[in-house]
Design a protein around this motif. Structure first.
Motif, PDB file in Angstrom:
ATOM      1  N   PHE A  79     -39.559   2.617  -7.944  1.00 25.94           N
ATOM      2  CA  PHE A  79     -39.913   3.753  -7.096  1.00 25.94           C
ATOM      3  C   PHE A  79     -40.080   3.307  -5.640  1.00 25.94           C
ATOM      4  O   PHE A  79     -39.778   4.071  -4.719  1.00 25.94           O
ATOM      5  CB  PHE A  79     -41.212   4.404  -7.590  1.00 25.94           C
ATOM      6  CG  PHE A  79     -41.588   5.637  -6.829  1.00 25.94           C
ATOM      7  CD1 PHE A  79     -41.026   6.858  -7.159  1.00 25.94           C
ATOM      8  CD2 PHE A  79     -42.488   5.576  -5.775  1.00 25.94           C
ATOM      9  CE1 PHE A  79     -41.365   8.002  -6.455  1.00 25.94           C
ATOM     10  CE2 PHE A  79     -42.825   6.710  -5.062  1.00 25.94           C
ATOM     11  CZ  PHE A  79     -42.254   7.924  -5.404  1.00 25.94           C
ATOM     12  N   THR A  80     -40.559   2.081  -5.430  1.00 25.97           N
ATOM     13  CA  THR A  80     -40.709   1.547  -4.076  1.00 25.97           C
ATOM     14  C   THR A  80     -39.373   1.552  -3.348  1.00 25.97           C
ATOM     15  O   THR A  80     -39.284   1.990  -2.191  1.00 25.97           O
ATOM     16  CB  THR A  80     -41.267   0.108  -4.117  1.00 25.97           C
ATOM     17  OG1 THR A  80     -42.549   0.114  -4.723  1.00 25.97           O
ATOM     18  CG2 THR A  80     -41.381  -0.463  -2.705  1.00 25.97           C
ATOM     19  N   LEU A  81     -38.323   1.073  -4.020  1.00 22.48           N
ATOM     20  CA  LEU A  81     -36.996   1.055  -3.403  1.00 22.48           C
ATOM     21  C   LEU A  81     -36.521   2.466  -3.084  1.00 22.48           C
ATOM     22  O   LEU A  81     -35.928   2.719  -2.025  1.00 22.48           O
ATOM     23  CB  LEU A  81     -35.996   0.360  -4.325  1.00 22.48           C
ATOM     24  CG  LEU A  81     -36.120  -1.165  -4.460  1.00 22.48           C
ATOM     25  CD1 LEU A  81     -35.056  -1.690  -5.423  1.00 22.48           C
ATOM     26  CD2 LEU A  81     -35.979  -1.837  -3.111  1.00 22.48           C
ATOM     27  N   THR A  82     -36.778   3.410  -3.985  1.00 20.44           N
ATOM     28  CA  THR A  82     -36.376   4.804  -3.763  1.00 20.44           C
ATOM     29  C   THR A  82     -37.097   5.388  -2.551  1.00 20.44           C
ATOM     30  O   THR A  82     -36.495   6.054  -1.710  1.00 20.44           O
ATOM     31  CB  THR A  82     -36.681   5.655  -5.010  1.00 20.44           C
ATOM     32  OG1 THR A  82     -36.056   5.076  -6.153  1.00 20.44           O
ATOM     33  CG2 THR A  82     -36.175   7.075  -4.825  1.00 20.44           C
ATOM     34  N   ASP A  83     -38.392   5.107  -2.469  1.00 18.77           N
ATOM     35  CA  ASP A  83     -39.184   5.623  -1.355  1.00 18.77           C
ATOM     36  C   ASP A  83     -38.724   5.020  -0.025  1.00 18.77           C
ATOM     37  O   ASP A  83     -38.599   5.728   0.975  1.00 18.77           O
ATOM     38  CB  ASP A  83     -40.656   5.299  -1.591  1.00 18.77           C
ATOM     39  CG  ASP A  83     -41.570   5.925  -0.560  1.00 18.77           C
ATOM     40  OD1 ASP A  83     -41.950   7.096  -0.736  1.00 18.77           O
ATOM     41  OD2 ASP A  83     -41.897   5.243   0.443  1.00 18.77           O
TER      42      ASP A  83
END
Length: 464
Positions: A36-40
């Motif tokens: 999710f960090t990469l997506t954000d």
């Protein structure tokens, strides 16, 4: 009102930040949070790109990128690690903190970063690099301001040279004898430390002045790069990288023929120096033979990118600790930010602040001195979960100081350049400790250069 795509992306980012409040970190996969960090970050990157900030001559791009590296480097690295036991002491998961602790710290970091990003992208009346129309009078005034910057930089650089050498020597001896901890520089006199802090502003002032006076900057460039290597050698990654990206930004902003590809090899070597320094110190303090060669071989034989991400992105340690300690000690409710203003008061007035900065609070409540203090942990210490929306105001403050416009291009580049060199390190430190640098190393030098240029301008008018 016309709704732009950039506005819609920002609203999505706000909704994502709100959604994270409802995530149960006790029953969440850390790997999922890392994905999710990469997506954000991808969403934030789109917003930066839509607002034209993803350019080498934009200081917000550099500041945001370094902040992400220091704040969420571990999350990114975790996705590419196959054997976490090999790096457990650095990664923290399964070594010092539980999965739920890491998830909670990561979620708070992502939320706070999102709000700071929105503050950084708040629209101002003038766009970046929107300078007055150039005419002969403007060029004449700019040359006078550049001359003032050159004079100021030269005089202060000479005064600060010996204090800078003493500071670097003390830090190197400390780092390679006892590692991180109580800075050896605290043994130096207050005057030496004050002049040491002025070394980089003076160096940048002389550099910018010479650029606008059409003089060669080989000496200043060499000193800047040597300083980058020295800061990295003493383990001060934030200051080293901050000075490096500031130099790249200044080159990109003032040299139309600037090409980043010319600097790929030097930049790569500088970045690789980060994990090499760590393993060299470990081998050196363990009295191992061939410490440097063993450190280089270790980094090359393993994945250097992962090593770099782990070494730089460790600020969540202090967030997790702060969350745990404030459950019993309570929040500071803004008191820990007071040092930002108190540090502007000269020490001979004897003014002290009982609560102190995040660093003082951690040392006072735990006795630890090696936690990699961060603006995110500081926000939680002051306001808890309300520290997340507060980071929007912090981002807006950074936006104002990094806004590269004004009547004088020389003064704008100086203000932004000096600010950027300090801000790139601030993710790993705390805002309350920045008050001294803000007044004495940014505001006062720029004001003094302006006064010198005004004096030179008036004297030239009298001579005419």
């Amino acid at each position: 009102m016309i709704v732009t795509r950039s506005f819609l992306y920002k609203m999505i980012l706000v909704l994502v930040t709100i959604f994270l409040f409802f995530v149960d970190y006790n029953n969440c996969s850390y790997q999922l949070i890392c994905i999710f960090t990469l997506t954000d970050l991808f969403l934030c990157g789109i917003i930066l790109w839509k607002q034209g900030c993803v350019t080498l001559d934009n200081p917000i791009f550099w500041f945001w990128s370094i902040t992400v590296l220091f704040s969420l480097g571990q999350n990114i690295a975790y996705l590419f690690i196959t054997d976490t036991s090999l790096v457990s002491s650095t990664l923290l998961v399964g070594y010092k903190y539980s999965i739920s602790d890491m998830c909670r710290g990561s979620i708070f970091t992502i939320q706070a970063l999102n709000m700071m990003t929105l503050g950084l992208l708040w629209p101002l009346k003038q766009e970046l690099n929107d300078f007055p129309e150039v005419d002969l009078e403007y060029k004449k005034n700019e040359r006078t301001t550049a001359l003032a910057a050159y004079y100021f930089g030269t005089v202060v650089l000479i005064m600060a040279a010996i204090p800078q050498i003493l500071y670097v020597r003390a830090e190197l001896l400390q780092f390679f004898s006892a590692g991180y901890g109580l800075n050896a520089s605290e043994q130096l006199s207050g005057l030496v430390l004050r002049l040491h802090y002025l070394f980089v502003p003076a160096l940048l002032s002389r550099y910018v002045g010479k650029v606008f006076l059409n003089k060669k900057t080989y000496l200043e460039t060499a000193i800047i790069l040597i300083q980058v290597l020295l800061f990295l050698a003493m383990g001060d990654r934030g200051t080293g990288l901050g000075l490096l990206v500031t130099y790249i930004w200044l080159r990109a902003s003032t040299d139309k023929s600037f090409k980043i590809r010319k600097y790929i090899i030097p930049i790569t070597l500088v970045v690789l120096a980060i994990p090499i320094v760590k393993y060299y110190r470990i081998a050196y303090t363990s009295n191992q033979g061939g410490a440097l060669s063993s450190a280089i071989n270790y980094v090359i034989s393993n994945n250097p990118i992962i090593d770099i991400l782990l070494e730089t992105g460790g600020t969540q340690n202090i967030i997790i600790m702060t969350m745990a300690r404030t459950a019993t000690t309570g929040l500071a409710y803004g008191l820990a930010y007071l040092d930002f203003f108190i540090k502007m008061i000269p020490s001979f007035f004897g003014v002290e602040q009982n609560y102190g900065t995040l660093a003082k609070w951690v040392i006072g409540t735990t006795g630890y001195q090696t936690q990699g203090y961060s603006i995110w942990g500081e926000a939680y210490l002051n306001f808890g979960q309300m520290g997340i929306p507060f980071m929007f105001l912090i981002g807006l403050a950074f936006r104002l100081l990094l806004n590269n416009n004004g009547k004088s291009r020389v003064l704008s580049l100086l203000r932004v350049g000096i600010s950027l060199s300090f801000f790139c390190d601030i993710a790993r430190r705390s805002i309350s400790e920045f008050g001294y640098n803000f007044l004495y190393d940014i505001v006062i030098p720029v004001v003094v250069i302006y006064l010198i240029s005004d004096f030179l301008r008036k004297r030239a008018e009298k001579d005419e």
